[in-house]
Design an enzyme around this catalytic site. Structure first.
Site, PDB file in Angstrom:
ATOM      1  N   LYS A 173      55.007  81.041 116.062  1.00 26.34           N
ATOM      2  CA  LYS A 173      54.046  81.582 117.408  1.00 26.34           C
ATOM      3  C   LYS A 173      53.087  82.711 116.943  1.00 26.34           C
ATOM      4  O   LYS A 173      52.224  82.523 115.957  1.00 26.34           O
ATOM      5  CB  LYS A 173      55.312  81.855 118.501  1.00 26.34           C
ATOM      6  CG  LYS A 173      56.162  81.080 118.794  1.00 26.34           C
ATOM      7  CD  LYS A 173      55.763  79.549 119.125  1.00 26.34           C
ATOM      8  CE  LYS A 173      56.844  78.382 119.164  1.00 26.34           C
ATOM      9  NZ  LYS A 173      57.987  78.621 119.737  1.00 26.34           N
ATOM     10  N   ARG A 176      66.025  77.391  96.611  1.00 24.28           N
ATOM     11  CA  ARG A 176      66.749  77.653  97.909  1.00 24.28           C
ATOM     12  C   ARG A 176      67.574  78.696  97.862  1.00 24.28           C
ATOM     13  O   ARG A 176      67.575  79.498  99.007  1.00 24.28           O
ATOM     14  CB  ARG A 176      67.837  76.606  97.980  1.00 24.28           C
ATOM     15  CG  ARG A 176      68.668  76.552  99.134  1.00 24.28           C
ATOM     16  CD  ARG A 176      69.078  75.279  99.469  1.00 24.28           C
ATOM     17  NE  ARG A 176      69.806  74.491  98.466  1.00 24.28           N
ATOM     18  CZ  ARG A 176      71.004  74.665  97.814  1.00 24.28           C
ATOM     19  NH1 ARG A 176      71.657  75.429  98.143  1.00 24.28           N
ATOM     20  NH2 ARG A 176      71.211  73.792  96.780  1.00 24.28           N
ATOM     21  N   ASP A 198      66.250  86.906 120.533  1.00 24.60           N
ATOM     22  CA  ASP A 198      65.168  85.976 120.310  1.00 24.60           C
ATOM     23  C   ASP A 198      63.932  86.929 120.670  1.00 24.60           C
ATOM     24  O   ASP A 198      63.759  87.092 121.903  1.00 24.60           O
ATOM     25  CB  ASP A 198      65.137  84.782 120.835  1.00 24.60           C
ATOM     26  CG  ASP A 198      64.141  83.904 120.661  1.00 24.60           C
ATOM     27  OD1 ASP A 198      63.124  84.383 120.100  1.00 24.60           O
ATOM     28  OD2 ASP A 198      64.337  82.706 120.820  1.00 24.60           O
ATOM     29  N   TYR A 214      65.101  79.988 125.289  1.00 26.22           N
ATOM     30  CA  TYR A 214      64.244  78.817 125.069  1.00 26.22           C
ATOM     31  C   TYR A 214      65.094  77.507 125.008  1.00 26.22           C
ATOM     32  O   TYR A 214      66.482  77.395 124.699  1.00 26.22           O
ATOM     33  CB  TYR A 214      64.143  79.173 123.168  1.00 26.22           C
ATOM     34  CG  TYR A 214      63.216  78.131 122.836  1.00 26.22           C
ATOM     35  CD1 TYR A 214      61.886  77.800 123.151  1.00 26.22           C
ATOM     36  CD2 TYR A 214      63.825  77.125 121.892  1.00 26.22           C
ATOM     37  CE1 TYR A 214      61.225  76.831 122.368  1.00 26.22           C
ATOM     38  CE2 TYR A 214      63.124  76.329 121.368  1.00 26.22           C
ATOM     39  CZ  TYR A 214      61.715  75.963 121.689  1.00 26.22           C
ATOM     40  OH  TYR A 214      61.175  74.939 120.820  1.00 26.22           O
TER      41      TYR A 214
END
Ligand SMILES: *Cc1c(COP(=O)(O)O)cnc(C)c1O
Length: 384
Positions: free
Chosen positions: A198, A46, A173, A101
């Site tokens: 994406k 992690r 973004d 978004y």
């Protein structure tokens, strides 16, 4: 080193076995030399993983981040967004572009508002209006450019200048642009966010997100949050993303060429009322896009004459453009914001954003462009 060379070589780790392609490190634990002293800088999956670190070095290099400032990679774009928004505390003020978004807006409304954070939306395409929303108590400014689904462009430098006067952090973004088209850190932005799901991944086969910071102290604050909350990119997704990134420049060149061809084709069709593509001289921020970006991207939206009935007929017909969510993969995708990405908004909110019932969004893939045009032509023929 040129960007196109960087995307092939940055983040290559030379291991003992001298791999040319970075391996997938699955071990979640790493040996210590003695308590408190790690053998190779890693402790626990992690906190860090060599495959993820290779991707983090790569993305930082592509965004032109400082040397000591690797990206932070997450299990999804929303995990990255969530981490950045957690910089805000009760009574902090967030100014957000109104056309971000959909998932970002839902996060802000359903979680952040409940934490007592003051949220203002403003139209980022009108620089004066957006600047006026940024006041001395603003802590963070969140923009997205190009935006979804209307591909509006925000003047990044103008936002940074205004935010600097009040000491607010600027987050962008930059998913639709990728570092191939714009490098916002060079414009003075503090944090660049990507959904690597994406274009960076590029093959519609992984979920991921990334934050890239302007300086190491900000990066360390975000790293502490990421460590606590744990939404890290898995070794396999990190490896897939890195593999995808290697062909980013090659894919983007074709996306850009195909998208422009499709946008120009649509402009001349009687069934089409309006085309949204920053590369068209008719786009309201075409000049800004030319100044701020190295190309106009692979997304094209358009409005059909005849609203929803036309759109529903059109959407049944393409053979190459697949009806699906998401974008940025090698394959062409068509989507219908009214019933897909923006179905959660009220009629009024959609109207305010300019999302009509005839609006169709295309993620133009890297197939042969003539095949894509023919596919759209036969689908348009069904509309009337
Ligand atoms: C997809 C997307 C996101 C969210 O990313 P996920 O990987 O789906 O969590 C955020 N911003 C933009 C612009 C996106 O397209």
């Amino acid at each position: 080193m040129d960007f196109n060379t960087k995307i092939i070589h940055s983040g290559s780790v030379v291991s003992k076995s001298a791999d040319v392609s970075p391996p997938i490190h699955l071990s979640t634990i790493y040996e210590y030399l003695e308590p408190g002293v790690t053998a190779a800088g890693y402790e626990y999956g992690r906190y860090g993983n060599p495959t993820r670190a290779a991707l983090e070095a790569c993305l930082a290099s592509l965004e032109a981040a400082p040397e000591d400032c690797p990206a932070l990679c997450f299990s999804s774009g929303m995990a990255a967004t969530d981490c950045a928004l957690r910089l805000l505390n009760t009574s902090n003020k967030l100014v957000m572009a109104r056309d971000v978004y959909g998932g970002t807006r839902v996060h802000v409304e359903k979680l952040l508002r409940g934490y007592g954070i003051d949220i203002t939306y403003a139209n980022a395409q009108i620089p004066e209006e957006f600047a006026a929303a940024i006041c001395p108590s603003t802590t963070m400014v969140w923009i997205e450019s190009p935006s979804n689904p209307l591909l509006s462009i925000t003047d990044i430098r103008a936002v940074v200048e205004k935010a600097n006067t009040v000491g607010a952090l600027v987050v962008i973004d930059s998913t639709f642009a990728t570092p191939y088209l714009q490098q916002p850190l060079l414009e003075g932005v503090d944090i660049v966010m990507h959904s690597t799901t994406k274009y960076l991944g590029g093959h519609s086969d992984l979920l991921g997100g990334a934050l890239i910071c302007k300086d190491a102290s900000l990066r360390n604050r975000l790293y502490e949050i990421q460590k606590m909350t744990g939404g890290v990119a898995s070794p396999f997704d990190s490896w897939l993303t890195l593999r995808g990134v290697r062909t980013l420049a090659a894919r983007m060149r074709v996306h850009l060429e195909n998208a422009l061809t499709v946008a120009e084709f649509l402009t001349n069709q009687p069934q089409v009322a309006k085309v949204y593509y920053p590369g068209l001289p008719t786009h309201p921020q075409h000049e800004l896009a030319k100044r701020q970006m190295r190309g106009f991207g692979g997304m094209v939206s358009f409005e059909l004459e005849g609203g929803r009935p036309s759109a529903e007929r059109f959407l049944k017909s393409p053979k190459l453009f697949r009806l699906a969510a998401s974008l940025g993969g090698v394959e062409s995708i068509v989507s219908y914001p009214r019933l897909m990405s923006h179905v959660g908004l009220s009629d009024l909110e959609r109207a305010e954003l300019g999302i009509s019932d005839g609006l169709v969004r295309l993620s133009v893939g890297i197939e042969e462009k003539q095949d894509l045009v023919e596919d759209l032509q036969q689908a348009l023929n069904v509309v009337i």
